[in-house]
Design a protein around this motif. Structure first.
Motif, PDB file in Angstrom:
ATOM      1  N   VAL A  28      42.607 104.430  60.669  1.00  0.00           N
ATOM      2  CA  VAL A  28      42.605 105.381  59.552  1.00  0.00           C
ATOM      3  C   VAL A  28      44.022 105.939  59.401  1.00  0.00           C
ATOM      4  N   PRO A  29      44.406 106.377  58.205  1.00  0.00           N
ATOM      5  CA  PRO A  29      45.758 106.900  57.992  1.00  0.00           C
ATOM      6  C   PRO A  29      46.041 108.110  58.884  1.00  0.00           C
ATOM      7  N   VAL A  30      47.281 108.237  59.334  1.00  0.00           N
ATOM      8  CA  VAL A  30      47.687 109.377  60.149  1.00  0.00           C
ATOM      9  C   VAL A  30      48.426 110.374  59.263  1.00  0.00           C
ATOM     10  N   SER A  31      48.429 111.631  59.677  1.00  0.00           N
ATOM     11  CA  SER A  31      49.136 112.664  58.933  1.00  0.00           C
ATOM     12  C   SER A  31      50.642 112.481  59.078  1.00  0.00           C
ATOM     13  N   GLU A  32      51.405 113.136  58.221  1.00  0.00           N
ATOM     14  CA  GLU A  32      52.855 113.039  58.297  1.00  0.00           C
ATOM     15  C   GLU A  32      53.374 113.609  59.606  1.00  0.00           C
ATOM     16  N   GLY A  33      52.743 114.678  60.094  1.00  0.00           N
ATOM     17  CA  GLY A  33      53.156 115.248  61.371  1.00  0.00           C
ATOM     18  C   GLY A  33      52.940 114.294  62.528  1.00  0.00           C
ATOM     19  N   ILE A  34      51.799 113.597  62.546  1.00  0.00           N
ATOM     20  CA  ILE A  34      51.531 112.617  63.592  1.00  0.00           C
ATOM     21  C   ILE A  34      52.497 111.446  63.481  1.00  0.00           C
ATOM     22  N   ARG A  35      52.760 111.009  62.256  1.00  0.00           N
ATOM     23  CA  ARG A  35      53.702 109.906  62.067  1.00  0.00           C
ATOM     24  C   ARG A  35      55.071 110.258  62.644  1.00  0.00           C
ATOM     25  N   GLU A  36      55.572 111.438  62.339  1.00  0.00           N
ATOM     26  CA  GLU A  36      56.881 111.840  62.848  1.00  0.00           C
ATOM     27  C   GLU A  36      56.883 111.920  64.366  1.00  0.00           C
ATOM     28  N   SER A  37      55.786 112.397  64.942  1.00  0.00           N
ATOM     29  CA  SER A  37      55.688 112.488  66.393  1.00  0.00           C
ATOM     30  C   SER A  37      55.657 111.105  67.036  1.00  0.00           C
ATOM     31  N   LEU A  38      54.911 110.188  66.445  1.00  0.00           N
ATOM     32  CA  LEU A  38      54.841 108.827  66.972  1.00  0.00           C
ATOM     33  C   LEU A  38      56.197 108.134  66.891  1.00  0.00           C
ATOM     34  N   VAL A  39      56.924 108.342  65.798  1.00  0.00           N
ATOM     35  CA  VAL A  39      58.250 107.746  65.658  1.00  0.00           C
ATOM     36  C   VAL A  39      59.187 108.272  66.737  1.00  0.00           C
ATOM     37  N   ARG A  40      59.147 109.574  67.007  1.00  0.00           N
ATOM     38  CA  ARG A  40      59.979 110.141  68.069  1.00  0.00           C
ATOM     39  C   ARG A  40      59.610 109.535  69.421  1.00  0.00           C
ATOM     40  N   ASP A  41      58.321 109.403  69.683  1.00  0.00           N
ATOM     41  CA  ASP A  41      57.889 108.822  70.956  1.00  0.00           C
ATOM     42  C   ASP A  41      58.319 107.364  71.074  1.00  0.00           C
ATOM     43  N   PHE A  42      58.247 106.651  69.964  1.00  0.00           N
ATOM     44  CA  PHE A  42      58.640 105.244  69.995  1.00  0.00           C
ATOM     45  C   PHE A  42      60.127 105.105  70.285  1.00  0.00           C
ATOM     46  N   ARG A  43      60.938 105.934  69.668  1.00  0.00           N
ATOM     47  CA  ARG A  43      62.382 105.843  69.900  1.00  0.00           C
ATOM     48  C   ARG A  43      62.729 106.197  71.345  1.00  0.00           C
ATOM     49  N   GLU A  44      61.972 107.098  71.941  1.00  0.00           N
ATOM     50  CA  GLU A  44      62.242 107.474  73.332  1.00  0.00           C
ATOM     51  C   GLU A  44      61.712 106.446  74.317  1.00  0.00           C
ATOM     52  N   HIS A  45      60.476 105.985  74.124  1.00  0.00           N
ATOM     53  CA  HIS A  45      59.798 105.161  75.133  1.00  0.00           C
ATOM     54  C   HIS A  45      59.882 103.665  74.861  1.00  0.00           C
ATOM     55  N   LYS A  46      60.189 103.236  73.640  1.00  0.00           N
ATOM     56  CA  LYS A  46      60.540 101.857  73.282  1.00  0.00           C
ATOM     57  C   LYS A  46      59.368 100.882  73.286  1.00  0.00           C
ATOM     58  N   VAL A  47      58.390 101.067  74.154  1.00  0.00           N
ATOM     59  CA  VAL A  47      57.179 100.238  74.154  1.00  0.00           C
ATOM     60  C   VAL A  47      55.982 101.177  74.138  1.00  0.00           C
ATOM     61  N   LEU A  48      55.131 101.052  73.097  1.00  0.00           N
ATOM     62  CA  LEU A  48      53.926 101.881  73.010  1.00  0.00           C
ATOM     63  C   LEU A  48      52.706 100.980  72.981  1.00  0.00           C
ATOM     64  N   VAL A  49      51.711 101.329  73.799  1.00  0.00           N
ATOM     65  CA  VAL A  49      50.461 100.572  73.892  1.00  0.00           C
ATOM     66  C   VAL A  49      49.314 101.462  73.432  1.00  0.00           C
ATOM     67  N   PHE A  50      48.489 100.933  72.539  1.00  0.00           N
ATOM     68  CA  PHE A  50      47.303 101.615  72.021  1.00  0.00           C
ATOM     69  C   PHE A  50      46.102 100.756  72.397  1.00  0.00           C
ATOM     70  N   ARG A  51      45.284 101.228  73.331  1.00  0.00           N
ATOM     71  CA  ARG A  51      44.174 100.423  73.834  1.00  0.00           C
ATOM     72  C   ARG A  51      42.985 100.441  72.873  1.00  0.00           C
ATOM     73  N   GLY A  52      42.292  99.287  72.798  1.00  0.00           N
ATOM     74  CA  GLY A  52      41.014  99.203  72.124  1.00  0.00           C
ATOM     75  C   GLY A  52      41.014  99.598  70.672  1.00  0.00           C
ATOM     76  N   GLN A  53      42.074  99.307  69.946  1.00  0.00           N
ATOM     77  CA  GLN A  53      42.151  99.694  68.536  1.00  0.00           C
ATOM     78  C   GLN A  53      41.377  98.742  67.622  1.00  0.00           C
ATOM     79  N   HIS A  54      41.325  97.464  67.963  1.00  0.00           N
ATOM     80  CA  HIS A  54      40.594  96.467  67.162  1.00  0.00           C
ATOM     81  C   HIS A  54      40.993  96.531  65.684  1.00  0.00           C
ATOM     82  N   LEU A  55      42.296  96.477  65.446  1.00  0.00           N
ATOM     83  CA  LEU A  55      42.814  96.575  64.090  1.00  0.00           C
ATOM     84  C   LEU A  55      42.582  95.279  63.320  1.00  0.00           C
ATOM     85  N   SER A  56      42.229  95.406  62.050  1.00  0.00           N
ATOM     86  CA  SER A  56      42.177  94.256  61.160  1.00  0.00           C
ATOM     87  C   SER A  56      43.610  93.867  60.810  1.00  0.00           C
ATOM     88  N   PRO A  57      43.826  92.695  60.202  1.00  0.00           N
ATOM     89  CA  PRO A  57      45.192  92.344  59.786  1.00  0.00           C
ATOM     90  C   PRO A  57      45.843  93.401  58.894  1.00  0.00           C
TER      91      PRO A  57
END
Length: 265
Positions: A28-57
């Motif tokens: 489901v879509p994330v809020s702008e605040g969550i998006r900004e937080s995830l981007v900051r975490d990605f730039r710091e940690h470089k590899v992010l794993v999300f378990r059991g998401q079962h995303l469609s293409p």
């Protein structure tokens, strides 16, 4: 160590880099605040794993778009449901069991690679990442000075990088500097096992430097390791890390979908 950030939790998986994100549904879509937080975490940690998401293409493309714009690969085999998704099955596409960086045929290379695992072996099949920025940090100052102005040479034919493609004769090449400054503000090595050689050094010295860097950057002290279950989603900074898919599962299954991101060349 687990840290709660707004609506999700981040658990560090290595002392230098890597994290698992829990408590968020990327279907489901994330809020702008969550998006900004995830981007900051990605730039710091470089590899992010999300378990059991079962995303469609389509959902995988949207998830990558949180971090950067998905890339339209000119020669890759495309998924029937979304042309920005590239399906892999190692039984037909083969395995990529070397330390490598994706997209070296272009400039700039891919900023992000991402995978959704659809089928994995019960045992084995883990993936390693190594932190190329940490590997650079640990070099001596004289060695860092030596690497400035030196580039590595790679095959620039995008057809050789598609699923299951056979490497043909290398007729065109591209160069990438051995040291690059990332968007997170840190310098790092930029090297892959497919390097054909180095420029900016005499040939004999280049061979020695290349061998050392390939060994140094894959040292266990710079690595993290993840195992997989069907439905897991992972994305990584392809410009600050390199990775290795361990081939220890024999003829077992391994199917996944890849979505890339890259800046315009």
């Amino acid at each position: 160590m687990t840290t709660t950030l707004n609506e999700y939790q981040l658990r560090r998986t290595g002392t230098r880099f890597g994290a698992e994100i829990n408590g968020i549904d990327l279907r489901v879509p994330v809020s702008e605040g969550i998006r900004e937080s995830l981007v900051r975490d990605f730039r710091e940690h470089k590899v992010l794993v999300f378990r059991g998401q079962h995303l469609s293409p389509d959902q995988q493309v949207d998830a990558v778009r949180i971090f950067d714009e998905p890339f339209d690969h000119p020669t890759a085999v495309r998924h029937s449901e979304n042309p920005l998704v590239y399906p892999y099955d190692v039984k037909t596409t083969g395995k990529a069991s070397t330390w490598h960086i994706g997209g070296l045929w272009r400039n700039p290379p891919f900023s992000i690679e991402s995978l959704v695992f659809e089928e994995v072996s019960e045992l084995g099949g883990n993936t390693l990442w190594a932190d190329l920025q940490a590997a650079y940090d640990d070099l001596s100052e004289p060695y860092k000075e030596l690497l400035e102005g030196v580039s590595a040479v790679y095959d620039s034919d995008s057809r050789h990088y598609a699923q299951g493609a056979e490497k043909g004769k290398i007729e065109t090449t591209i160069e990438h500097p051995l040291v690059r400054l990332d968007r997170n503000g840190r310098k790092g090595l930029f090297i892959s096992s497919s390097a054909l050689g180095l420029t900016g050094l005499p040939e004999s010295e280049g061979r020695s430097v290349l061998a050392f860097l390939l060994s140094h950057a894959s040292s266990p002290q710079y690595t993290i390791r993840f195992g997989w279950s069907a439905g897991d989603f992972v994305l990584w900074n392809n410009l600050a890390t390199w990775h290795y898919a361990i081939d220890d599962y024999g003829t077992g299954p391994r199917r996944y979908r890849k979505v890339l991101a890259a800046e315009a060349s």
